[in-house]
Design an enzyme around this catalytic site. Sequence first.
Site, PDB file in Angstrom:
ATOM      1  N   PRO A 153      42.442 -14.456 -11.205  1.00  0.00           N
ATOM      2  CG  PRO A 153      44.649 -13.917 -11.298  1.00  0.00           C
ATOM      3  CD  PRO A 153      43.687 -13.791 -10.377  1.00  0.00           C
ATOM      4  CD  GLU A 269      25.813  -3.787  -7.922  1.00  0.00           C
ATOM      5  OE1 GLU A 269      25.143  -3.401  -7.123  1.00  0.00           O
ATOM      6  OE2 GLU A 269      26.342  -4.857  -7.671  1.00  0.00           O
ATOM      7  NE  ARG A 295      28.207   5.867 -50.314  1.00  0.00           N
ATOM      8  CZ  ARG A 295      29.196   6.348 -51.074  1.00  0.00           C
ATOM      9  NH1 ARG A 295      29.495   7.397 -51.212  1.00  0.00           N
ATOM     10  NH2 ARG A 295      30.015   5.503 -51.773  1.00  0.00           N
ATOM     11  N   GLY A 366      29.487   0.817 -44.891  1.00  0.00           N
ATOM     12  CA  GLY A 366      30.400   0.253 -45.858  1.00  0.00           C
ATOM     13  C   GLY A 366      32.011   0.722 -45.513  1.00  0.00           C
ATOM     14  CB  ALA A 390      28.175  -7.238 -15.347  1.00  0.00           C
ATOM     15  CB  THR A 392      29.745 -14.585 -20.092  1.00  0.00           C
ATOM     16  OG1 THR A 392      29.348 -16.031 -19.662  1.00  0.00           O
ATOM     17  CG2 THR A 392      31.498 -14.488 -19.502  1.00  0.00           C
ATOM     18  CD  GLU A 394      28.861 -17.513 -23.785  1.00  0.00           C
ATOM     19  OE1 GLU A 394      29.304 -16.759 -23.149  1.00  0.00           O
ATOM     20  OE2 GLU A 394      28.966 -17.417 -24.997  1.00  0.00           O
TER      21      GLU A 394
HETATM   22  C1  LIG Z   1      37.189  -4.800 -19.506  1.00  0.00           C
HETATM   23  C2  LIG Z   1      36.736  -5.711 -18.492  1.00  0.00           C
HETATM   24  C3  LIG Z   1      36.384  -5.219 -17.115  1.00  0.00           C
HETATM   25  C4  LIG Z   1      35.945  -5.652 -16.138  1.00  0.00           C
HETATM   26  N1  LIG Z   1      35.796  -5.106 -15.008  1.00  0.00           N
HETATM   27  C5  LIG Z   1      35.354  -5.963 -13.847  1.00  0.00           C
HETATM   28  C6  LIG Z   1      35.589  -5.355 -12.655  1.00  0.00           C
HETATM   29  O1  LIG Z   1      35.459  -3.890 -12.379  1.00  0.00           O
HETATM   30  N2  LIG Z   1      35.588  -6.090 -11.321  1.00  0.00           N
HETATM   31  C7  LIG Z   1      35.504  -7.253 -11.482  1.00  0.00           C
HETATM   32  O2  LIG Z   1      35.437  -8.103 -10.313  1.00  0.00           O
HETATM   33  N3  LIG Z   1      35.641  -8.016 -12.629  1.00  0.00           N
HETATM   34  C8  LIG Z   1      35.575  -7.204 -13.703  1.00  0.00           C
HETATM   35  N4  LIG Z   1      35.692  -7.935 -14.937  1.00  0.00           N
HETATM   36  C9  LIG Z   1      35.927  -9.407 -15.223  1.00  0.00           C
HETATM   37  C10 LIG Z   1      34.458  -9.927 -15.962  1.00  0.00           C
HETATM   38  O3  LIG Z   1      33.650  -9.944 -14.896  1.00  0.00           O
HETATM   39  C11 LIG Z   1      34.938 -11.364 -16.243  1.00  0.00           C
HETATM   40  O4  LIG Z   1      35.953 -11.222 -17.370  1.00  0.00           O
HETATM   41  C12 LIG Z   1      33.824 -12.493 -16.384  1.00  0.00           C
HETATM   42  O5  LIG Z   1      32.965 -12.742 -15.638  1.00  0.00           O
HETATM   43  C13 LIG Z   1      34.264 -13.814 -17.191  1.00  0.00           C
HETATM   44  O6  LIG Z   1      35.125 -14.267 -16.470  1.00  0.00           O
HETATM   45  P1  LIG Z   1      36.639 -14.749 -17.138  1.00  0.00           P
HETATM   46  O7  LIG Z   1      37.125 -13.720 -18.032  1.00  0.00           O
HETATM   47  O8  LIG Z   1      37.444 -15.489 -16.076  1.00  0.00           O
HETATM   48  O9  LIG Z   1      36.161 -16.072 -18.249  1.00  0.00           O
HETATM   49  P2  LIG Z   1      35.800 -17.514 -17.856  1.00  0.00           P
HETATM   50  O10 LIG Z   1      34.922 -17.656 -16.807  1.00  0.00           O
HETATM   51  O11 LIG Z   1      37.085 -18.062 -18.095  1.00  0.00           O
HETATM   52  O12 LIG Z   1      34.937 -18.036 -19.156  1.00  0.00           O
HETATM   53  C14 LIG Z   1      35.497 -18.225 -20.568  1.00  0.00           C
HETATM   54  C15 LIG Z   1      34.440 -18.510 -21.623  1.00  0.00           C
HETATM   55  O13 LIG Z   1      33.749 -19.743 -20.915  1.00  0.00           O
HETATM   56  C16 LIG Z   1      32.457 -19.520 -20.909  1.00  0.00           C
HETATM   57  N5  LIG Z   1      31.829 -20.319 -19.634  1.00  0.00           N
HETATM   58  C17 LIG Z   1      32.400 -20.247 -18.443  1.00  0.00           C
HETATM   59  N6  LIG Z   1      31.688 -21.130 -17.359  1.00  0.00           N
HETATM   60  C18 LIG Z   1      30.611 -21.502 -18.222  1.00  0.00           C
HETATM   61  C19 LIG Z   1      29.242 -22.157 -18.078  1.00  0.00           C
HETATM   62  N7  LIG Z   1      28.924 -22.506 -16.813  1.00  0.00           N
HETATM   63  N8  LIG Z   1      28.429 -22.773 -19.198  1.00  0.00           N
HETATM   64  C20 LIG Z   1      28.754 -22.032 -20.381  1.00  0.00           C
HETATM   65  N9  LIG Z   1      29.892 -21.131 -20.734  1.00  0.00           N
HETATM   66  C21 LIG Z   1      30.673 -20.938 -19.494  1.00  0.00           C
HETATM   67  C22 LIG Z   1      32.361 -18.070 -20.469  1.00  0.00           C
HETATM   68  O14 LIG Z   1      30.838 -17.593 -20.979  1.00  0.00           O
HETATM   69  C23 LIG Z   1      33.121 -17.831 -21.440  1.00  0.00           C
HETATM   70  O15 LIG Z   1      32.766 -17.586 -22.971  1.00  0.00           O
HETATM   71  C24 LIG Z   1      36.283  -7.233 -16.208  1.00  0.00           C
HETATM   72  C25 LIG Z   1      36.429  -7.918 -17.402  1.00  0.00           C
HETATM   73  C26 LIG Z   1      36.861  -7.083 -18.510  1.00  0.00           C
HETATM   74  C27 LIG Z   1      37.425  -7.871 -19.644  1.00  0.00           C
END
Ligand SMILES: Cc1cc2nc3c(=O)[nH]c(=O)nc-3n(C[C@H](O)[C@H](O)[C@H](O)COP(=O)(O)OP(=O)(O)OC[C@H]3O[C@@H](n4cnc5c(N)ncnc54)[C@H](O)[C@@H]3O)c2cc1C
Length: 411
Positions: A153, A269, A295, A366, A390, A392, A394
């Site tokens: 979290p 990965e 279509r 459509g 894996a 984002t 960004e």
């Molecule tokens: C369906 C699903 C499967 C997943 N599976 C796994 C798994 O098997 N094991 C595991 O460990 N994790 C897993 N994850 C976690 C996933 O890797 C994270 O959700 C991801 O790394 C983003 O972290 P967050 O969701 O906390 O977003 P945050 O880190 O809170 O980011 C929120 C937003 O802020 C942006 N942001 C944050 N920091 C920066 C920065 N420095 N510069 C610019 N923008 C920034 C992000 O790009 C994003 O748009 C999974 C997530 C999902 C949704």
Amino acid sequence: MPREGHVSLEDLNWEFGCSTDEGALHLFTEEENKFRVEFREFVKKDVLPVADRIDKERNFDLIHEAVRKMGRAGYIGVSFPREVGGWGKGLVYQVIIGEELSAASYAVAVTYGASAVLYAMPIVRFGTREQKEKFLKPIMKGEELGAIAITEPTGGSDAIGGMQTRAVKKGAYYVINGEKRFITNGSRANYILLYAVTNPDVKRHQGISAFIVPTDIEGFKAVKDYELLGRLGSVNSHLVFKDCKVPEDNLLGEENGGLKVLMEGLDSERTFTSSQYVGIARSAFEIATKYAAERVQFKRPIREFEGVSFKIADMYANIEAARLMVLRAARMIDSGLSATKEVAAAKFFSADMAVKVCLDAVQIAGGIGMTKEYPLERYLRDSKMGQIGAGTSEVLRYLVQREIYRKVVGG
Ligand SMILES: Cc1cc2nc3c(=O)[nH]c(=O)nc-3n(C[C@H](O)[C@H](O)[C@H](O)COP(=O)(O)OP(=O)(O)OC[C@H]3O[C@@H](n4cnc5c(N)ncnc54)[C@H](O)[C@@H]3O)c2cc1C
């Protein structure tokens, strides 16, 4: 009687994989192409026919059955060492699997990937002989599943800096307390590759370790499965570890050496996950291309309108570009080269590309594209994950520019 211009999915007679261009195939070796053809036949027989049901029924049992079939056919061991009965093949084989599986069912691809790639490959790299015997072999059959737990979290993009899960050495055990969220396969996994803080008194990246945690251990609980936008049927869980006693033999790599375990595999990965977005986009493209040819509106197939056919040309070019970037990254890694910039670029390019291609595919179809008559809306929902998981888009752009400026201005 079919009505002119009305194209049902059956009329469309979509040929899975028809767009895999000969030009791209020339870049793979004969052996790799043979593997792709063989594996595609497996996917057409055992995954594609259940792909829509998996999504509509959110049916994890069908996913697991597909993974079991992969195990029985030997495909889960493609990159496992020969000493445990694997094929000993490199990442290029994994990107073929990632593309072909996702072209049918992304939900199956992520379940397989979390187990056979994200959980397993660090054990292949860092595991002792005993750990490989004990924790890789069962995964190979597809009966048992693995998961990787990094995210918390408080630690998403900043996974290391925000990590709070603690592992404290007590005699021959580590006692683990903490929470992990968004863990693919979490509540269904038999083993979890878990990262935890073992030394809170140093900089965080010097104080984490990797553990292989069997989920039948006391104190482990999957407290919920998340409802997701896409990859429906796959499982994604919130996990709690409360005084879990993990034997010291389950430490992977060295104590406080967790960052090395994590980082050495990260590029592979990410390359594997990038291939999944090529697969998703490929199928959406194939369906849209056929649909536009059949279509009829204004008494002409809609492909004759440039507003449609130029989209097809752009989709094709972008899918091919992504596939080449993914292949280049995989080849660099298989050759032992450092490829962080190339991998990060391949990952955000293929993820952004897949979202755009799927949006355009729905647009070409459509109204029917918005319905569940066609799987295009499924591919669109699935594609979004690429920009988040894996790393984002960004964060990956940040990595790419950092590598570029290291070369340009140093430091
Ligand atoms: C369906 C699903 C499967 C997943 N599976 C796994 C798994 O098997 N094991 C595991 O460990 N994790 C897993 N994850 C976690 C996933 O890797 C994270 O959700 C991801 O790394 C983003 O972290 P967050 O969701 O906390 O977003 P945050 O880190 O809170 O980011 C929120 C937003 O802020 C942006 N942001 C944050 N920091 C920066 C920065 N420095 N510069 C610019 N923008 C920034 C992000 O790009 C994003 O748009 C999974 C997530 C999902 C949704």
